[in-house]
Design a protein around this motif. Structure first.
Motif, PDB file in Angstrom:
ATOM      1  N   TYR A   1       1.394   7.587  -6.867  1.00  0.00           N
ATOM      2  CA  TYR A   1       1.118   6.300  -7.503  1.00  0.00           C
ATOM      3  C   TYR A   1       0.127   5.518  -6.640  1.00  0.00           C
ATOM      4  CZ  TYR A   1       4.762   6.816 -11.052  1.00  0.00           C
ATOM      5  OH  TYR A   1       5.499   7.216 -12.128  1.00  0.00           O
ATOM      6  N   GLU A   2      -0.549   4.571  -7.275  1.00  0.00           N
ATOM      7  CA  GLU A   2      -1.520   3.744  -6.556  1.00  0.00           C
ATOM      8  C   GLU A   2      -1.285   2.265  -6.859  1.00  0.00           C
ATOM      9  OE1 GLU A   2      -5.377   5.058  -7.700  1.00  0.00           O
ATOM     10  OE2 GLU A   2      -5.319   6.883  -6.475  1.00  0.00           O
TER      11      GLU A   2
ATOM     12  N   CYS B   1       8.389  -3.467  -4.690  1.00  0.00           N
ATOM     13  CA  CYS B   1       8.177  -2.021  -4.616  1.00  0.00           C
ATOM     14  C   CYS B   1       8.555  -1.463  -3.242  1.00  0.00           C
ATOM     15  CB  CYS B   1       6.725  -1.697  -4.954  1.00  0.00           C
ATOM     16  SG  CYS B   1       5.518  -2.454  -3.826  1.00  0.00           S
ATOM     17  N   TYR B   2       8.292  -2.255  -2.233  1.00  0.00           N
ATOM     18  CA  TYR B   2       8.575  -1.839  -0.858  1.00  0.00           C
ATOM     19  C   TYR B   2      10.071  -1.569  -0.675  1.00  0.00           C
ATOM     20  CZ  TYR B   2       9.246  -2.484   4.206  1.00  0.00           C
ATOM     21  OH  TYR B   2       9.615  -2.341   5.523  1.00  0.00           O
TER      22      TYR B   2
ATOM     23  N   ALA C   1       7.542   5.164   1.392  1.00  0.00           N
ATOM     24  CA  ALA C   1       6.124   5.502   1.265  1.00  0.00           C
ATOM     25  C   ALA C   1       5.235   4.256   1.135  1.00  0.00           C
ATOM     26  CB  ALA C   1       5.904   6.409   0.046  1.00  0.00           C
ATOM     27  N   ILE C   2       5.860   3.097   1.023  1.00  0.00           N
ATOM     28  CA  ILE C   2       5.106   1.858   0.807  1.00  0.00           C
ATOM     29  C   ILE C   2       5.195   0.990   2.056  1.00  0.00           C
ATOM     30  CG2 ILE C   2       4.895  -0.228  -0.586  1.00  0.00           C
ATOM     31  CD1 ILE C   2       6.081   1.324  -2.917  1.00  0.00           C
TER      32      ILE C   2
ATOM     33  N   CYS D   1       4.383   9.714  -0.965  1.00  0.00           N
ATOM     34  CA  CYS D   1       4.809   9.389  -2.329  1.00  0.00           C
ATOM     35  C   CYS D   1       5.322  10.641  -3.044  1.00  0.00           C
ATOM     36  CB  CYS D   1       3.640   8.782  -3.105  1.00  0.00           C
ATOM     37  SG  CYS D   1       4.037   8.371  -4.825  1.00  0.00           S
TER      38      CYS D   1
ATOM     39  N   CYS E   1       8.756   2.414  -7.915  1.00  0.00           N
ATOM     40  CA  CYS E   1       7.905   1.265  -7.580  1.00  0.00           C
ATOM     41  C   CYS E   1       7.245   0.709  -8.830  1.00  0.00           C
ATOM     42  CB  CYS E   1       6.849   1.668  -6.551  1.00  0.00           C
ATOM     43  SG  CYS E   1       5.739   2.996  -7.097  1.00  0.00           S
TER      44      CYS E   1
ATOM     45  N   GLU F   1       0.852  -1.195   0.000  1.00  0.00           N
ATOM     46  CA  GLU F   1       0.000   0.000   0.000  1.00  0.00           C
ATOM     47  C   GLU F   1       0.884   1.240   0.000  1.00  0.00           C
ATOM     48  OE1 GLU F   1      -3.989   0.850   2.303  1.00  0.00           O
ATOM     49  OE2 GLU F   1      -2.292   1.380   3.585  1.00  0.00           O
ATOM     50  N   ILE F   2       0.506   2.213  -0.840  1.00  0.00           N
ATOM     51  CA  ILE F   2       1.279   3.459  -0.943  1.00  0.00           C
ATOM     52  C   ILE F   2       0.603   4.558  -0.121  1.00  0.00           C
ATOM     53  CG2 ILE F   2       2.085   5.259  -2.517  1.00  0.00           C
ATOM     54  CD1 ILE F   2       2.252   3.176  -4.705  1.00  0.00           C
TER      55      ILE F   2
ATOM     56  N   CYS G   1      11.307   1.653  -2.960  1.00  0.00           N
ATOM     57  CA  CYS G   1      10.859   3.018  -2.647  1.00  0.00           C
ATOM     58  C   CYS G   1      11.927   3.778  -1.853  1.00  0.00           C
ATOM     59  CB  CYS G   1       9.563   2.990  -1.855  1.00  0.00           C
ATOM     60  SG  CYS G   1       8.919   4.632  -1.458  1.00  0.00           S
TER      61      CYS G   1
ATOM     62  N   ILE H   1       0.737  -1.499 -10.230  1.00  0.00           N
ATOM     63  CA  ILE H   1       0.905  -0.103  -9.828  1.00  0.00           C
ATOM     64  C   ILE H   1       0.487   0.824 -10.965  1.00  0.00           C
ATOM     65  CG2 ILE H   1       2.556   1.651  -9.064  1.00  0.00           C
ATOM     66  CD1 ILE H   1       4.113  -0.519  -7.668  1.00  0.00           C
TER      67      ILE H   1
END
Length: 310
Positions: free
Chosen positions: A99-100, A112-113, A120-121, A75, A81, A69-70, A116, A90
């Protein structure tokens, strides 16, 4: 473990063969002679509780994996990510727009985690379903509900079955009866693992032999003895004969045939096993089937095809 209870799992090569109807009837019949612990391992469409008159006593969340989750406030829209995600989960936000992550596409790999640069994730552990403990007249029932889009149904099957086994061990129960999922996928592998006997339910349809062949191959691969029941056997004499010939050719015991009768539906509407609802032809066939398979489960009789009626 030497003191493990016997395990009977009821399977079918596809859905809709009457597997749950037969499992419920076997629970009713077996409970008259043995102490049971019951598992409904069809977690994608569990319905054994509908015919066992359950009283739920506990509910638990099932967590199958991670979900990224962002935080939109953190972000910086750098896009790292997005580049790291192999699953196209994403959505680019554009300049100044965060980003979402699509939760239905995220596989929880955490790429992505770790990519970043501003933390932010975060990685969440949302529930993918629920599993329940209930009481029935025939013994404790463990069953579950996998949420829509939930993953790892095989893991949930293992959990449900293991809970039934642990209860049987704790209370020295004789038999774990498992209503397995249909097909041959990961949930079926989880259900059949460690079983004493797999009872295959097949209908005399065009695909009957094919469906039976697939699930028998799976049981054989995992070294689980199998037996076959033909449900609604009188709907097609030709297809029933094909199944009988297949069982004979593959040295697979055919332990009984069940006639078609609308009384099965009437029993389901009343929420009781058909063997408890009536003593007609269907119930008598199920009694005969139980008399045969219980010898394998508690009598130690060799379950060879040539020893069983066809």
């Amino acid at each position: 473990m030497a003191d493990d209870p016997q395990q009977l799992v009821v399977l079918s090569g596809k859905g809709g063969t009457g597997k749950t109807t037969i499992a419920a009837a076997l629970a009713h019949l077996a409970a008259q002679e043995l102490s049971l612990s019951i598992a409904d391992a069809d977690v994608d469409a569990a319905n054994l509780e509908l015919v066992l008159d359950v009283q739920q006593v506990a509910s638990h969340e099932f967590v199958s994996g991670l979900l990224a989750e962002i935080d939109p406030d953190l972000c910086i829209s750098c896009g790292q990510c997005y580049e790291a995600c192999y699953f196209e989960a994403i959505t680019p936000g554009g300049v100044g727009v965060p980003y979402e992550i699509d939760p239905t596409a995220c596989e929880g790999c955490a790429a992505c985690y770790y990519r970043c640069p501003v933390d932010a994730i975060s990685l969440l552990t949302p529930p993918s379903g629920l599993w329940y403990e209930s009481n029935t007249r025939f013994g404790p029932l463990f069953h579950a509900h996998l949420f829509a889009g939930g993953e790892n149904s095989g893991k949930l099957v293992t959990l449900v079955k293991q809970q039934a086994r642990l209860r049987a061990l704790d209370e020295h129960r004789d038999l774990v009866l498992v209503d397995g999922p249909p097909g041959i996928g990961c949930p079926v592998i989880s259900a059949v693992s460690g079983a004493t006997l797999a009872l295959m339910v097949v209908e005399p349809t065009l695909s009957g032999v094919h469906d039976l062949s697939r699930v028998l191959e799976l049981a054989e691969h995992f070294g689980v003895p199998a037996a076959v029941v033909i449900n609604k056997a009188d709907l097609s004499g030709k297809r029933t004969e094909e199944i009988e010939a297949f069982c004979a050719a593959h040295a697979t015991p055919l332990v009984g045939s069940i006639p078609y009768d609308t009384v099965v539906t009437e029993a389901m509407v009343q929420g009781v096993p058909v063997t408890e609802f009536t003593d007609g032809l269907v119930s008598q066939a199920l009694v005969d089937i139980w008399d045969i398979i219980k010898d394998k489960l508690i009598g130690g009789i060799d379950f060879r095809a040539e020893d069983q009626p066809i």
